[in-house]
Design an enzyme around this catalytic site. Structure first.
Site, PDB file in Angstrom:
ATOM      1  N   PRO A 253      16.914  76.261  86.553  1.00  0.00           N
ATOM      2  CA  PRO A 253      17.528  75.390  85.544  1.00  0.00           C
ATOM      3  C   PRO A 253      17.479  76.104  84.194  1.00  0.00           C
ATOM      4  CG  PRO A 253      15.354  74.564  86.159  1.00  0.00           C
ATOM      5  CD  PRO A 253      15.582  75.802  86.975  1.00  0.00           C
ATOM      6  N   ASP A 427      13.933  79.516  81.468  1.00  0.00           N
ATOM      7  CA  ASP A 427      13.776  78.652  82.640  1.00  0.00           C
ATOM      8  C   ASP A 427      13.140  77.337  82.169  1.00  0.00           C
ATOM      9  OD1 ASP A 427      12.901  77.400  84.961  1.00  0.00           O
ATOM     10  OD2 ASP A 427      12.410  79.284  85.976  1.00  0.00           O
ATOM     11  N   HIS A 428      13.890  76.262  82.295  1.00  0.00           N
ATOM     12  CA  HIS A 428      13.431  74.978  81.748  1.00  0.00           C
ATOM     13  C   HIS A 428      12.253  74.396  82.540  1.00  0.00           C
ATOM     14  CE1 HIS A 428      13.581  71.771  79.022  1.00  0.00           C
ATOM     15  NE2 HIS A 428      14.881  71.569  78.953  1.00  0.00           N
ATOM     16  N   ARG A 429      11.948  74.965  83.699  1.00  0.00           N
ATOM     17  CA  ARG A 429      10.768  74.495  84.427  1.00  0.00           C
ATOM     18  C   ARG A 429       9.487  74.967  83.729  1.00  0.00           C
ATOM     19  NH1 ARG A 429      12.248  77.043  90.096  1.00  0.00           N
ATOM     20  NH2 ARG A 429      12.701  78.715  88.622  1.00  0.00           N
ATOM     21  N   ILE A 431       9.657  76.548  80.257  1.00  0.00           N
ATOM     22  CA  ILE A 431       9.787  76.616  78.797  1.00  0.00           C
ATOM     23  C   ILE A 431      10.595  75.405  78.310  1.00  0.00           C
ATOM     24  CG2 ILE A 431      10.879  77.965  76.948  1.00  0.00           C
ATOM     25  CD1 ILE A 431      10.306  80.424  78.917  1.00  0.00           C
TER      26      ILE A 431
END
Ligand code: CAO
Length: 455
Positions: A253, A427-429, A431
């Protein structure tokens, strides 16, 4: 026709590796660069290609054997054309694991094709179960295991092993029934959803892979209907990097933050440095400063230098910076190791050497492994901003475009400043947007005034 011995070429850092797949048998006709065996270490698996074209006379390895560089794989009755000089150093990989393409022809023996590392595959979660027809038959523990080795690439084998998927029970949707990563995922979905699908039903599912994600099929267009066309097979680097880029684009993501850094003073310093060092023959480009500035930002925001491993974050206490290099054969990512311990001149020199090796197709696995963060610079070419794809299992990548003079308001008036466009994909998982904005802001401050690195 001459008998030639095909040996294991340079396989990088690995001492002994296990033969996990034998892809040819005596009597088979093989082409130059055709994969002969698959070997696997605890870190990676790779296919060993043939250094010659010809007919296999005698196999010298079997499943389970341990081999190392120089080990005899098989004896071949070589065709006159297509013979190569002998084992060459391994020449691989781009984003995550693309292999560099050695120059075609007799001058160079092909190099092993590395597969993505387990870590790269492990960070990829399987897609949520969907109602769309899975490509594989659901796991049937009572079914007799299929005989023979299922047709799948080393990376897919590793992926399946990590998920505990019995490949023999997976129906392949690829060319000649080859099992793809999407097939393994679909199999997992089917098992987890508790659904059962017969092999006949599975066989009816169209090939392509998108179905596993619940997507409509890829459009099939007869291009020739609209005008003349030419078909060309993708090169080896494109094929391998494409698979990695696709996985990374689909499974991470990712979000991109764009920003600008004022590099007016830094550029003046760079130009002056190059003048002073003209005789030394080392040219400093903005990328060397960016590498150093990124190390400072990575130290300040350590999650950008981490990797996801299940529910854990692995914080790396080393700063190896990959940089995307454009080569005639495709994109590769050589790595400046321990960039935190090197000065700008040393980084520039190493970058020059690595970029040259990349263009000549001579990068080895060691040159391209271990990156903790990657920079993709299009600064020498142009553009304003772009959205680079994260090089898994890294969690962020910085895209850089061409700097240009812009009017910047200083509170009283507009002044001409040299502005460098930055695009940080993360990576939104791992950061959050606020951290990414802070990372970019700090990077901009360092680039605007390099003395900040010393604080
Ligand atoms: N703004 C303005 N000018 C820039 C610049 C920037 N951000 N970055 C580099 N330049 C200038 C350099 O100073 C140099 O100028 P001179 O020729 O006047 O000295 C010129 O552009 C060429 O630089 P370079 O590209 O040779 O050197 P580099 O260190 O910037 O990059 C390398 C090296 C190997 C990264 C680069 O050649 C390359 O391959 N870039 C493409 C990477 C790529 O394809 N990324 C996309 C990945 S996604 O598909």
């Amino acid at each position: 026709m001459a008998l030639v011995e095909v040996k294991v070429p340079d396989i990088g850092d690995f001492d002994e590796v296990a033969v996990i797949e034998v892809l040819v048998k005596p009597g088979d006709t093989v082409k130059l660069e055709q994969s002969l065996i698959t070997v696997e270490s605890d870190k990676a698996s790779m296919e060993i290609p043939s250094s010659h074209a010809g007919v296999v006379k005698e196999l010298k390895v079997k499943l389970g054997d341990k081999v190392k560089e120089g080990a005899l794989v098989l004896v071949l009755e070589a065709e006159a054309a297509g013979a190569a000089a002998g084992p060459a150093p391994a020449v691989p990989s781009a984003p995550a694991a693309a292999a560099a393409n050695p120059a075609p022809g007799p001058a160079a023996a092909p190099a092993p094709v590395p597969a993505p590392t387990p870590a790269a595959a492990a960070v990829a979660p399987t897609a949520a179960p969907t109602a769309a027809a899975p490509l594989a038959a659901a796991h049937n523990p009572t079914a007799a295991p299929a005989t023979g080795l299922p047709h799948a690439s080393p990376s897919v084998r590793k992926f399946a092993r990590e998920l505990g998927v019995p490949l023999a029970e997976v129906k392949g949707s690829g060319a000649k029934g080859r099992i793809t990563q999407a097939d393994v995922q679909a199999f997992t979905q089917a098992v987890m959803a508790g659904t059962r699908q017969t092999a006949a039903q599975a066989a009816k599912a169209p090939a392509g892979g998108g179905e596993a994600l619940g997507l409509i099929p890829w459009p099939k267009v007869d291009f020739a209907k609209f005008g003349p066309i030419e078909r060309k097979e993708l090169g080896r680097i494109k094929k391998i990097s494409g698979a990695n880029l696709f996985r990374n684009a689909v499974m991470i993501p990712a979000v991109t933050n764009h920003d600008d850094a004022d590099i007016t003073e830094l550029e003046a310093f760079r130009v002056a440095t190059n003048k002073e060092n003209e005789k030394a023959g080392v040219k400093v480009t903005m990328l060397a400063f960016l590498i150093k500035a990124c190390v400072a930002a990575l130290k300040k925001f350590p999650e950008f230098n981490s990797s996801l491993d299940g529910d854990e974050l692995v914080y790396k206490q080393y700063w190896h910076i990959g940089f995307a290099a454009d080569t005639p054969n495709g994109l590769v990512v050589p790595v400046i190791k321990n960039a935190d311990q090197k000065g700008i001149l040393q980084i520039s020199q190493e970058m020059g050497e690595l970029a040259k090796k990349a263009r000549e197709g001579k990068l080895g696995p060691a040159d391209m492994s271990g990156a903790t963060f990657t920079i993709s610079s299009l600064g020498g070419i142009g553009g304003r901003y772009f959205t680079p794809i994260i090089n898994a299992p890294e969690v962020a990548i910085l895209g850089v475009c061409k700097s240009q003079m812009e009017p910047v308001w200083n509170g009283k008036e507009f002044v001409p400043r040299l502005m460098l466009p930055l695009s940080l994909t993360w990576d939104h998982r791992v950061i959050d947007g606020a951290a990414a904005a802070r990372f970019n802001a700090y990077l901009g401050q360092v680039l605007a005034d390099f003395r900040r690195i010393m604080l």
